[in-house]
Design a protein around this motif. Structure first.
Motif, PDB file in Angstrom:
ATOM      1  N   THR A   1      12.498  -3.160   9.399  1.00 35.00           N
ATOM      2  CA  THR A   1      13.140  -3.984  10.290  1.00 35.00           C
ATOM      3  C   THR A   1      13.336  -5.596  10.075  1.00 35.00           C
ATOM      4  O   THR A   1      13.962  -6.271  10.609  1.00 35.00           O
ATOM      5  CB  THR A   1      12.743  -3.746  11.770  1.00 35.00           C
ATOM      6  OG1 THR A   1      11.446  -4.411  11.908  1.00 35.00           O
ATOM      7  CG2 THR A   1      12.622  -2.362  12.105  1.00 35.00           C
ATOM      8  N   GLY A   2      12.346  -5.974   9.386  1.00 35.26           N
ATOM      9  CA  GLY A   2      12.133  -7.381   9.211  1.00 35.26           C
ATOM     10  C   GLY A   2      12.755  -8.092   7.744  1.00 35.26           C
ATOM     11  O   GLY A   2      12.866  -9.366   7.701  1.00 35.26           O
ATOM     12  N   GLY A   3      13.116  -7.068   7.004  1.00 33.07           N
ATOM     13  CA  GLY A   3      13.829  -7.893   5.718  1.00 33.07           C
ATOM     14  C   GLY A   3      12.725  -8.240   4.647  1.00 33.07           C
ATOM     15  O   GLY A   3      12.963  -8.728   3.674  1.00 33.07           O
ATOM     16  N   THR A   4      11.546  -8.186   5.040  1.00 31.93           N
ATOM     17  CA  THR A   4      10.581  -8.630   4.222  1.00 31.93           C
ATOM     18  C   THR A   4       9.667  -7.400   3.670  1.00 31.93           C
ATOM     19  O   THR A   4       9.187  -6.657   4.438  1.00 31.93           O
ATOM     20  CB  THR A   4       9.432  -9.644   4.647  1.00 31.93           C
ATOM     21  OG1 THR A   4       8.831  -9.007   5.945  1.00 31.93           O
ATOM     22  CG2 THR A   4      10.155 -10.842   5.027  1.00 31.93           C
ATOM     23  N   VAL A   5       9.271  -7.251   2.326  1.00 38.98           N
ATOM     24  CA  VAL A   5       8.571  -6.261   1.760  1.00 38.98           C
ATOM     25  C   VAL A   5       7.121  -6.511   1.546  1.00 38.98           C
ATOM     26  O   VAL A   5       6.974  -7.372   0.860  1.00 38.98           O
ATOM     27  CB  VAL A   5       9.385  -5.746   0.707  1.00 38.98           C
ATOM     28  CG1 VAL A   5       8.572  -4.500  -0.015  1.00 38.98           C
ATOM     29  CG2 VAL A   5      10.676  -5.299   0.777  1.00 38.98           C
ATOM     30  N   ALA A   6       6.181  -5.942   2.473  1.00 37.43           N
ATOM     31  CA  ALA A   6       4.677  -6.154   2.436  1.00 37.43           C
ATOM     32  C   ALA A   6       4.283  -4.919   1.289  1.00 37.43           C
ATOM     33  O   ALA A   6       5.026  -3.853   1.408  1.00 37.43           O
ATOM     34  CB  ALA A   6       4.172  -6.112   3.537  1.00 37.43           C
ATOM     35  N   ALA A   7       3.116  -4.977   1.119  1.00 37.82           N
ATOM     36  CA  ALA A   7       2.482  -3.857   0.430  1.00 37.82           C
ATOM     37  C   ALA A   7       2.452  -2.497   1.208  1.00 37.82           C
ATOM     38  O   ALA A   7       2.179  -2.769   2.521  1.00 37.82           O
ATOM     39  CB  ALA A   7       0.986  -4.075  -0.016  1.00 37.82           C
ATOM     40  N   VAL A   8       2.994  -1.462   0.740  1.00 39.37           N
ATOM     41  CA  VAL A   8       2.549  -0.009   1.361  1.00 39.37           C
ATOM     42  C   VAL A   8       1.464   0.488   0.865  1.00 39.37           C
ATOM     43  O   VAL A   8       1.178   0.504  -0.396  1.00 39.37           O
ATOM     44  CB  VAL A   8       3.843   0.640   0.820  1.00 39.37           C
ATOM     45  CG1 VAL A   8       3.914   2.251   1.601  1.00 39.37           C
ATOM     46  CG2 VAL A   8       5.066   0.203   1.367  1.00 39.37           C
ATOM     47  N   THR A   9       0.693   0.908   1.918  1.00 33.60           N
ATOM     48  CA  THR A   9      -0.596   1.660   1.711  1.00 33.60           C
ATOM     49  C   THR A   9      -0.477   3.034   1.231  1.00 33.60           C
ATOM     50  O   THR A   9       0.256   3.857   2.192  1.00 33.60           O
ATOM     51  CB  THR A   9      -1.527   1.587   2.925  1.00 33.60           C
ATOM     52  OG1 THR A   9      -1.526   0.037   3.140  1.00 33.60           O
ATOM     53  CG2 THR A   9      -2.782   2.093   2.718  1.00 33.60           C
ATOM     54  N   THR A  10      -0.977   3.286   0.188  1.00 34.99           N
ATOM     55  CA  THR A  10      -0.814   4.795  -0.330  1.00 34.99           C
ATOM     56  C   THR A  10      -2.036   5.681  -0.110  1.00 34.99           C
ATOM     57  O   THR A  10      -3.063   5.091  -0.689  1.00 34.99           O
ATOM     58  CB  THR A  10      -0.292   4.747  -1.749  1.00 34.99           C
ATOM     59  OG1 THR A  10       0.854   4.105  -2.008  1.00 34.99           O
ATOM     60  CG2 THR A  10      -0.214   6.048  -2.230  1.00 34.99           C
ATOM     61  N   TYR A  11      -1.952   6.749   0.450  1.00 32.36           N
ATOM     62  CA  TYR A  11      -3.076   7.588   0.511  1.00 32.36           C
ATOM     63  C   TYR A  11      -2.588   8.815  -0.393  1.00 32.36           C
ATOM     64  O   TYR A  11      -1.645   9.535   0.035  1.00 32.36           O
ATOM     65  CB  TYR A  11      -3.353   8.141   2.029  1.00 32.36           C
ATOM     66  CG  TYR A  11      -3.740   7.122   3.027  1.00 32.36           C
ATOM     67  CD1 TYR A  11      -5.069   6.583   3.114  1.00 32.36           C
ATOM     68  CD2 TYR A  11      -2.640   6.405   3.507  1.00 32.36           C
ATOM     69  CE1 TYR A  11      -5.249   5.525   3.818  1.00 32.36           C
ATOM     70  CE2 TYR A  11      -2.897   5.511   4.510  1.00 32.36           C
ATOM     71  CZ  TYR A  11      -4.171   4.917   4.562  1.00 32.36           C
ATOM     72  OH  TYR A  11      -4.520   4.077   5.630  1.00 32.36           O
ATOM     73  N   ALA A  12      -3.460   9.093  -1.319  1.00 34.49           N
ATOM     74  CA  ALA A  12      -2.912  10.143  -2.343  1.00 34.49           C
ATOM     75  C   ALA A  12      -4.114  10.770  -2.996  1.00 34.49           C
ATOM     76  O   ALA A  12      -5.379  10.359  -3.271  1.00 34.49           O
ATOM     77  CB  ALA A  12      -2.132   9.838  -3.349  1.00 34.49           C
ATOM     78  N   PRO A  13      -4.462  12.282  -3.147  1.00 31.26           N
ATOM     79  CA  PRO A  13      -5.361  12.848  -3.784  1.00 31.26           C
ATOM     80  C   PRO A  13      -5.432  12.336  -5.050  1.00 31.26           C
ATOM     81  O   PRO A  13      -4.739  12.202  -5.868  1.00 31.26           O
ATOM     82  CB  PRO A  13      -5.005  14.212  -3.784  1.00 31.26           C
ATOM     83  CG  PRO A  13      -4.231  14.572  -2.453  1.00 31.26           C
ATOM     84  CD  PRO A  13      -3.342  13.185  -2.426  1.00 31.26           C
ATOM     85  N   GLY A  14      -6.796  11.945  -5.539  1.00 33.31           N
ATOM     86  CA  GLY A  14      -7.098  11.674  -6.913  1.00 33.31           C
ATOM     87  C   GLY A  14      -7.324  10.033  -6.823  1.00 33.31           C
ATOM     88  O   GLY A  14      -7.333   9.253  -7.912  1.00 33.31           O
ATOM     89  N   ALA A  15      -7.031   9.337  -5.961  1.00 32.73           N
ATOM     90  CA  ALA A  15      -7.122   7.964  -5.655  1.00 32.73           C
ATOM     91  C   ALA A  15      -7.947   7.350  -4.339  1.00 32.73           C
ATOM     92  O   ALA A  15      -7.635   8.231  -3.405  1.00 32.73           O
ATOM     93  CB  ALA A  15      -5.587   7.340  -5.664  1.00 32.73           C
ATOM     94  N   GLY A  16      -8.291   6.286  -4.450  1.00 36.51           N
ATOM     95  CA  GLY A  16      -9.025   5.923  -3.263  1.00 36.51           C
ATOM     96  C   GLY A  16     -10.245   6.735  -2.517  1.00 36.51           C
ATOM     97  O   GLY A  16     -10.580   6.721  -1.554  1.00 36.51           O
ATOM     98  N   GLY A  17     -10.934   7.240  -3.520  1.00 31.51           N
ATOM     99  CA  GLY A  17     -11.911   8.351  -3.334  1.00 31.51           C
ATOM    100  C   GLY A  17     -11.473   9.752  -2.591  1.00 31.51           C
ATOM    101  O   GLY A  17     -12.501  10.569  -2.153  1.00 31.51           O
ATOM    102  N   LEU A  18     -10.257   9.928  -2.759  1.00 27.97           N
ATOM    103  CA  LEU A  18      -9.748  11.239  -2.423  1.00 27.97           C
ATOM    104  C   LEU A  18      -9.875  12.236  -3.454  1.00 27.97           C
ATOM    105  O   LEU A  18      -9.349  11.672  -4.606  1.00 27.97           O
ATOM    106  CB  LEU A  18      -8.290  11.159  -1.820  1.00 27.97           C
ATOM    107  CG  LEU A  18      -8.393  10.476  -0.322  1.00 27.97           C
ATOM    108  CD1 LEU A  18      -6.859  10.126  -0.013  1.00 27.97           C
ATOM    109  CD2 LEU A  18      -9.260  11.061   0.936  1.00 27.97           C
ATOM    110  N   PRO A  19     -10.339  13.334  -3.452  1.00 31.10           N
ATOM    111  CA  PRO A  19     -10.541  14.355  -4.607  1.00 31.10           C
ATOM    112  C   PRO A  19      -9.047  14.803  -4.836  1.00 31.10           C
ATOM    113  O   PRO A  19      -8.133  14.933  -4.054  1.00 31.10           O
ATOM    114  CB  PRO A  19     -11.182  15.474  -4.007  1.00 31.10           C
ATOM    115  CG  PRO A  19     -11.256  15.333  -2.582  1.00 31.10           C
ATOM    116  CD  PRO A  19     -11.093  13.925  -2.014  1.00 31.10           C
TER     117      PRO A  19
END
Length: 769
Positions: free
Chosen positions: A740-758
């Motif tokens: 809604t704000g027109g600015t693009v900040a980082a999107v947090t991704t949660y996915a198996p195989g990344a960030g400690g997730l099997p």
């Protein structure tokens, strides 16, 4: 305070900043009490008494919001002289606050547990969240102007008096400002007033003789925009009691010539920080550390070789690791079996009111002695060490426990736990709703039922319940969707068959699976059932559509509560609770010109104001100024979520609509999410989200069905991608500013195989909370 007298304790420590050679001490006391003149009225009823630990020491505080106190950080550290650093989150020791009881022997006011601390770095200040709101005490007015030398102040607290270690009454005393140095206000007591042990964190008020002429202040959000001007003439709180020489306080031997001076900690320059913290959206916090966590379901995951047994993965915020929850854990009832689909539905609330979020998991396809796919649900408790810390989950199964559940029997196809909703009522009481959409009611097969649990309340709600307008019928599937907020409960029956009438009101036929929604309050009727506020269908008065076969009105639901503040002529404010309910109608056929698009979909907004249900905006893609345009099979409204963004009132209430069947060019079922503000025309401010937009990675791909899993909070829109592009599924947390704000900040991704997730799973991202 003859008044707030000396603040010293067996745990009190010397503070480096002293007014003279004799050091001041922090006002932490092994008892609870206050110094000064005992209060005969409730002018300072917002002052709180805090007991930390097993009566190890006491402090004072000030109510600044129905859920929040402002008090001293020194109350919560072992050695205040060494450090005032307080860990954010759940207090290390049980802390109880008494508010609005200026005479502690009375029963007025409220007693609440403190469940969360939010410290202000480098200052003797901390915000303390209460387990339940205090509704019968007016919070203090906070000042925004620093006191100046010569100003007159009044300090209040429950610390020691001249002759009592634990007075039973709130005391106050007059002080004069000597100097203001940074965050410190140096004061001297008048008429022998002193600040004593136990007064730490108590309010210091700028008295009228030195208070600027009051100006209208914003007191809260208002429908339609700007704050209403409501004048608050009360003296403002500008500081908190911090340290003192404690001259004249009980059991304190002060050397001759010791001044009755003290140092208060300024809070007038912290109002922005205070209200930012108070107004911040409530987070999921399973380990009570003040950092957001998230639970992500994968109900089709294989567990120990059992396909579709299901699991939930938890990611703790702040890089504190992950955990897998499944039925093979010793703390969770049952065992992993093929087809159980543990995690088909999840919800979060603080069931035991300890400040740690608890996770509810539905397992609707678990086979029980009563039959296949009977289902159940479990409450898995959070703690400072996280979920599954050795405490057994609370198992909710028909025929067990107590109340309504004990009197019910599990049967094949009940699918208990297929839907869930949980939260707190307006009085702060936790509640849970568990859907059983396949439940037979009397002779009506698959009529559906919902179990409502709140404190001692345990009731089963069906369309045959006392006080409800409808009747349980075969195939209604009442409870296929549930949404609830502190104000209302909405239960969908997308399989509801209803009559079709012509313009004259004559019944011309029956629309099968047209759907209906029952709206209830948390207040119980004479039959012990939540009171019905309305029964809504597309044939309801003032509705622009009509009942049609296959519409599935109520297949998805979301609700949010906002507040309207009104000023009366005498300057008194009154607060009105309002709720908006979003109803998905994914089977609605939309006609544009002479072309009809089957199952294009629609969303309808229902408003509840003062328990008066009315129909609001009807939203679809047919208007020319709305992005997209209807297409057959879009199923606009298959999922809906309302999110109350930080700010005032309904203008910050956003609606996200899932469109999993949306074709993007030649890409079939690529899916999308469309976002609307709940005020104004739908096309005035609609936003579009698909793969590759607003920071979401990827490219629109066939059968990814974007919009099949969405959940909105005040911080982000959580976009589940259980059908790809990741082989195992994924979840994206998209900041609202991207949309809604027109600015693009980082999107947090949660996915198996990344960030400690099997790197395992099948439909990771099916649901998230």
């Amino acid at each position: 305070m003859r008044a707030v007298r000396k603040a010293r304790s067996t745990a009190a420590a010397v503070v480096a900043a002293a007014l003279v050679a004799t050091p001041l001490t922090l006002l932490v006391s092994p008892a609870q009490a206050v110094v000064g003149t005992a209060q005969a009225d409730d002018s300072y009823a917002y002052t709180a008494q805090l007991t930390v630990g097993d009566y190890q020491h006491g402090c004072s505080g000030v109510l600044v919001d129905e859920y929040w106190l402002l008090t001293a950080a020194s109350c919560f550290v072992d050695d205040p002289a060494a450090s005032l650093t307080v860990p954010a989150g759940k207090p290390a020791q049980k802390t109880v606050a008494t508010i609005g009881r200026t005479d502690l022997t009375s029963t007025s006011g409220a007693v609440r547990d403190v469940v969360e601390l939010v410290p202000y770095p480098g200052r003797d200040v901390v915000l303390a969240r209460l387990a339940r709101p205090v509704l019968d005490v007016t919070p203090a007015k906070l000042g925004t102007t620093a006191p100046a030398a010569g100003d007159q102040l009044l300090a209040a607290g429950y610390g020691r008096s001249t002759d009592e270690v634990s007075p039973t009454k709130l005391h106050t005393g007059a002080f004069t400002v000597d100097a203001v140095n940074g965050s410190d206000v140096q004061v001297t007591g008048q008429d022998n007033a002193s600040v004593c042990s136990g007064d730490a964190g108590g309010p210091v008020v700028l008295m009228p003789s030195s208070t600027p002429t009051p100006t209208p202040t914003a007191t809260g959000p208002v429908i339609g925009g700007g704050p209403l001007p409501i004048t608050d003439d009360r003296p403002p709180v500008v500081a908190l009691n911090s340290r003192s020489y404690q001259v004249g306080c009980y059991a304190v031997d002060s050397p001759e010539g010791t001044p009755n001076s003290a140092v208060a900690t300024r809070v007038d320059d912290l109002t922005s920080w205070i209200y930012q913290k108070i107004d911040a959206p409530r987070i999921t916090d399973f380990n009570c550390d003040g950092i957001a966590d998230i639970a992500i379901a994968d109900p089709e995951a294989t567990v120990n070789g059992f396909a579709k047994a299901g699991l939930v993965r938890v990611v703790y915020g702040g890089g504190k690791g992950t955990v897998e929850l499944n039925q093979d854990l010793s703390t969770i009832a049952g065992s992993a079996e093929a087809g159980d689909e543990f995690g088909e539905a999840i919800a979060v609330f603080d069931h035991n009111e300890d400040g740690c979020s608890d996770l509810v998991v539905g397992t609707p396809y678990d086979d029980l002695p009563g039959g296949a796919d009977a289902g159940f649900a479990d409450i898995i408790y959070g703690s400072p060490s996280g979920l599954t810390n050795g405490q057994a989950s609370l198992h909710l199964e028909q025929g067990s426990g107590s109340g309504a559940l004990l009197g019910m029997a599990s049967k094949a196809g009940d699918q208990m736990g297929a839907t869930l909703a949980a939260g707190q009522t307006s009085s702060g009481e936790p509640y849970l709703l568990v859907g059983i959409p396949g439940k037979d009611v009397g002779a009506a097969t698959d009529a559906g039922s919902v179990v409502y649990l709140r404190g001692s309340v345990s009731v089963a709600i069906s369309q045959d319940s006392s006080g409800l307008d409808d009747t349980a019928e075969t195939g209604d599937h009442f409870g296929s969707a549930i949404a609830a907020s502190e104000a209302v409960i909405a239960i969908g029956a997308p399989g509801e068959d209803l009559p079709v009438t012509d313009a004259l009101g004559k019944v011309t036929g029956t629309a099968t699976d047209t759907g209906a929604v029952t709206v209830l309050s948390h207040d119980l009727n004479s039959g012990g059932i939540p009171t019905q506020l309305g029964f809504v269908s597309q044939d309801s008065k003032s509705f622009t559509s009509e009942n049609e076969t296959g519409d599935q009105f109520g297949a998805s639901l979301s609700t949010a509560t906002y507040y309207q503040y009104l000023a009366l002529p005498n300057g008194v404010k009154t607060q009105l609770s309002n709720a908006v309910i979003a109803v998905g109608v994914p089977g609605e056929d939309t006609t544009v010109g002479s072309t009809s698009y089957a199952d294009a979909g629609r969303v309808v907004l229902i408003n509840d104001r003062l328990n008066a249900i009315s129909l609001g905006e009807s939203i679809d893609q047919s208007p020319a100024d709305v992005s997209g345009g209807p297409e057959a099979g879009d199923r606009f409204g298959a999922q809906v979520t309302l999110a109350d963004l930080p700010g005032d009132g309904i203008n910050n209430l956003e609606l996200a609509v899932g469109i999993p069947g949306e074709a993007l060019g030649s890409v079939a079922q690529a899916g999308a999410v469309q976002i609307f503000n709940t005020q104004g025309n739908p096309g005035d401010a609609d936003y579009w989200l698909q793969e590759g937009s607003v920071g979401v990675p990827g490219t629109p791909t066939a059968s990814h069905k974007v919009g099949s899993s969405i959940y909105g909070t005040g911080n982000a829109l959580y976009l589940g991608m259980p059908y790809g592009p990741n082989t195992h599924g994924s979840l994206y947390a998209v900041p609202w500013s991207n949309i809604t704000g027109g600015t693009v900040a980082a999107v947090t991704t949660y996915a198996p195989g990344a960030g400690g997730l099997p790197a395992a799973g099948v439909r990771f991202g099916w649901a998230a909370r």
